[in-house]
Design an enzyme around this catalytic site. Sequence first.
Site, short mmCIF file in Angstrom:
data_model
loop_
_atom_site.label_atom_id
_atom_site.label_comp_id
_atom_site.label_asym_id
_atom_site.label_seq_id
_atom_site.Cartn_x
_atom_site.Cartn_y
_atom_site.Cartn_z
N HIS A 48 0.81 -1.28 0.07
CA HIS A 48 0.24 0.16 -0.16
C HIS A 48 0.87 1.23 0.05
CE1 HIS A 48 -3.84 -1.99 0.27
NE2 HIS A 48 -3.36 -2.76 1.64
N ARG A 73 6.82 -6.30 3.22
CA ARG A 73 5.83 -6.94 2.71
C ARG A 73 5.51 -6.73 1.17
NH1 ARG A 73 -0.35 -5.27 4.94
NH2 ARG A 73 0.19 -3.31 4.03
N ASP A 87 16.58 -12.33 -2.57
CA ASP A 87 17.95 -12.08 -3.12
C ASP A 87 18.48 -10.58 -2.60
OD1 ASP A 87 17.90 -14.36 -4.03
OD2 ASP A 87 17.83 -13.93 -6.24
N GLU A 152 -6.68 -11.67 6.48
CA GLU A 152 -7.19 -10.24 6.79
C GLU A 152 -8.79 -10.52 6.08
OE1 GLU A 152 -4.94 -7.38 4.82
OE2 GLU A 152 -3.85 -9.14 3.51
N ASP A 178 -8.81 -4.64 6.59
CA ASP A 178 -9.32 -5.59 5.36
C ASP A 178 -10.52 -6.38 6.06
OD1 ASP A 178 -8.28 -5.11 2.73
OD2 ASP A 178 -6.44 -4.89 3.89
#
Length: 259
Positions: A48, A73, A87, A152, A178
């Site tokens: 977000h 996230r 990585d 969520e 959510d």
Amino acid sequence: MPAPHNPFKAAINKGELQVGCWLGLADAYVAEISASAGFDWVCVDGEHSPNDLRSIMAQLQVLKGSGTHAMVRPPVGDTALIKQYLDAGAQSLLIPMVESGAQAQAMVDAVTYPPHGVRGVGSALARASDFSGIADYLTTARDEICLIVQVENRLGMDALDDILAVEGIDGVFIGPADLAADMGFIGQAGAPEVKAAVLSAIERIVKGGKAAGILTLDKELQTACRALGASFIATEIDVTLFAGGMRRAAAGSKAHLAV
């Protein structure tokens, strides 16, 4: 030489409280300032906020060695994205909108090298291996990767027992915003029905042997979640802290200087 130790993973797996802050301003300078604030961990948000792989890596670079652990996230639980984030040096991942045990297992596979998983083997190019400087990276990396899945919505809540049964997941993170929307209370994460669902989920996660986590600015809910055994709790968001501070400063200055 093995992969670097992940203190956040070790702490939450022992039930030790880790207090965190969300980073959505998508800037390494802000991340560096945040790392000096004293939070145990921060979440660099790619779902977000306007982060991409390069901005996330820049934030990982300034957070390294700060004493504040970096969680990342991604925007979605995608195997290719997860490979890139790992990585780039992320050791703790929070995967949004996990709705089934099968999806949770796919995320475990994505952070695990073959033959037990599907993570692409490209460590020679990777910051994670110190550009081939960590000789045992391929055989030790998985032990230090912390995988958190985010539940969520009602589908995820219904599948919570299946998700908890997946080996290789370190914790489950509940997303009240959510969940509230999916329950018919959009913008009302503090609704009693939503809070009850959140607390029930936290209790089930802890009883299921996984670390439980949440992001909430509601201090009463923070306390209730901790009382049930939640071990990683994000209590602030850089965006709201900055926006709120700027608004108060502007209003205060205008009031002070008003004739």
